[in-house]
Design an enzyme around this catalytic site. Structure first.
Site, PDB file in Angstrom:
ATOM      1  N   CYS A  81      -3.095   5.497   7.553  1.00 34.68           N
ATOM      2  CA  CYS A  81      -3.274   5.023   8.614  1.00 34.68           C
ATOM      3  C   CYS A  81      -1.840   5.856   9.757  1.00 34.68           C
ATOM      4  O   CYS A  81      -2.190   5.858  10.748  1.00 34.68           O
ATOM      5  CB  CYS A  81      -3.252   3.599   9.048  1.00 34.68           C
ATOM      6  SG  CYS A  81      -3.087   2.690   7.346  1.00 34.68           S
TER       7      CYS A  81
ATOM      8  N   ASN B 202       0.720  -1.062  -0.061  1.00 37.17           N
ATOM      9  CA  ASN B 202      -0.187   0.059  -0.061  1.00 37.17           C
ATOM     10  C   ASN B 202       0.895   1.227   0.050  1.00 37.17           C
ATOM     11  O   ASN B 202       0.321   2.150  -0.323  1.00 37.17           O
ATOM     12  CB  ASN B 202      -1.008   0.223   1.078  1.00 37.17           C
ATOM     13  CG  ASN B 202      -0.414  -0.376   2.512  1.00 37.17           C
ATOM     14  OD1 ASN B 202       0.199  -1.550   2.766  1.00 37.17           O
ATOM     15  ND2 ASN B 202      -0.309   0.460   3.623  1.00 37.17           N
TER      16      ASN B 202
ATOM     17  N   GLN C 133      -4.852  -3.959  -2.487  1.00 38.59           N
ATOM     18  CA  GLN C 133      -4.366  -2.669  -3.113  1.00 38.59           C
ATOM     19  C   GLN C 133      -4.267  -3.442  -4.657  1.00 38.59           C
ATOM     20  O   GLN C 133      -4.504  -2.388  -5.522  1.00 38.59           O
ATOM     21  CB  GLN C 133      -2.995  -2.567  -2.831  1.00 38.59           C
ATOM     22  CG  GLN C 133      -2.748  -1.525  -1.539  1.00 38.59           C
ATOM     23  CD  GLN C 133      -3.124  -0.173  -1.829  1.00 38.59           C
ATOM     24  OE1 GLN C 133      -3.273   0.403  -2.689  1.00 38.59           O
ATOM     25  NE2 GLN C 133      -3.761   0.232  -0.716  1.00 38.59           N
TER      26      GLN C 133
END
Ligand SMILES: *Cc1c(COP(=O)(O)O)cnc(C)c1O
Length: 392
Positions: free
Chosen positions: A323, A149, A177
């Site tokens: 994140c 990712n 992904q």
């Protein structure tokens, strides 16, 4: 707005929203209900299941809907550990997985499982020899992501599938992904479980799936009603699932065309950054990466202020993964590739879609050039970097 953060989430395609709307309105039936309103909802869920199964070369009954990629990863890891522990307590994964896999592994380590985290090379590719060497008679599960990712690096899943198949070890891949962006076929790759998420490929948030190959005795994750063939209890997210199905059909129809456009835009952005901004480093393998992924370290800079400067111009990019936003921790993916913590925190990720244009990228490069120069002129780290460079 210029949106270059498709790795974090994607804009929902208009036809996806269109497909969902009836199920947010009059078609509100519970798929478990026996009257026609319920039966229509059930039919819609299964139609989505068929589209998604088709996209990965699976059978319809091997697709189980979840609340997203995170749940699919947690289910795969934790249920495999629980279900196969009589055969062993050893799991193999890599240092560059998404936190949904890494933290599920941490959870399992605290509960008596042993996890080997395999290294990647400087370009982000899993070292196959290291992975093979990590496999033991008591290894019950291998989990390696299809594409990363942060860097978009595409792992040698087929080769790993052959290694695990030979030894009869269950193989999970986090395909979040990759799904809908590059061809993913569970038989070609030799995977037993695959996670995907709708909002990373033009679908809605809060819905995903776990593919589980027929015959893999994976325990259910949630107990309750008999939904999803008794494997994942809870009333189905009908509008979400319908949207996921529509996104999968759309991706199937346009994958090659979209990937071609993304690749051209990607290569254009990479070339312009490399030619026009001094001291930057492309992170991740140049070729073996997702068609829309560009990840650069700007030496002597922090990703965050650069990201904020771009945001002032309404340009959306990310520093590392979404994140990580707000945390000052350098990316575990980039440090695993051998970058120093300083270099890792100077990284920016641009994740393109086929809808972006060269004109947009031109604006991004102009803004980057100006902002990088301004921020570097105030950066003692950059001064130190240049001193070291000139002494070399
Ligand atoms: C986004 C992402 C996830 C989490 O999926 P959600 O649907 O957002 O929970 C897991 N793995 C990877 C590689 C991702 O990019």
């Amino acid at each position: 707005m210029i949106y270059l953060d498709n790795g974090a989430t994607t804009r929902m395609a208009p036809e996806v929203l269109e497909a969902m709307l009836p199920y947010l309105g009059g078609e509100f039936g519970n798929p478990s209900a026996v009257y026609s309103l319920g039966a229509r909802a059930k039919k819609a869920v299964n139609e989505a299941r068929r589209s998604i199964a088709g996209l990965v070369g699976a059978r319809q009954e091997e697709i189980f809907f979840t609340s997203g990629g995170t749940e699919a990863d947690n289910w795969a890891l934790k249920a495999a550990a629980e279900g196969f522990k009589a055969r062993g307590r050893h799991i193999v994964t890599t240092k560059v997985e998404h936190h949904a896999v890494l933290r599920a592994c941490g959870y399992l380590e605290q509960r008596g499982f042993e996890v080997t985290y395999v290294d990647v090379d400087g370009e982000g590719l899993v070292r196959l020899e290291a992975l093979e060497a990590a496999l033991r008679p008591d290894t019950i599960l291998v989990s390696v992501m299809t594409a990363n990712n942060e860097t978009g690096v595409i792992q040698p899943i087929r080769e790993i599938g052959a290694l695990t198949r030979e030894r009869g070890i269950c193989f999970h891949t986090d395909g979040v992904q990759a799904f809908g962006h590059i061809p993913v076929n569970v038989d070609h790759l030799g995977v037993d479980m695959l996670s995907a998420s709708a909002h990373k490929c033009g679908g809605p948030k809060g819905v995903g799936m776990l593919y589980v190959r027929r015959g893999v005795g994976l325990p259910s994750f949630l107990q309750g009603g008999g939904q999803e063939d008794h494997r994942r209890a809870g009333t189905e997210n009908v509008p979400g699932i319908v949207g996921f199905g529509a996104a999968a059909r759309r991706a199937a129809d346009r994958m090659e065309e979209q990937a071609g456009k993304e690749r051209q835009l990607r290569d254009y952005l990479i070339r312009r950054i490399q030619e026009e901004i001094p001291h930057c480093r492309l992170n991740g393998h140049r070729e073996r990466r997702l068609p829309g992924n560009v990840n650069f370290t700007f030496q002597g800079l922090q990703g965050e202020p650069l990201l904020l400067a771009l945001d002032m111009k309404d340009i959306c990019v990310s520093a590392g993964a979404a994140c990580h936003a707000g945390s000052l921790e350098p990316s575990h993916v980039l440090t695993a590739m051998g970058l120093s913590p300083q270099e890792a925190s100077g990284a920016l990720r641009f994740t393109l879609s086929g809808e972006n244009t060269r004109e947009e990228l031109d604006q991004v490069v102009e803004c980057l050039k100006e902002s990088a120069a301004r921020l570097r002129s105030m950066s003692p780290e950059y001064e130190a970097f240049c001193t070291v460079q000139s002494e070399k």
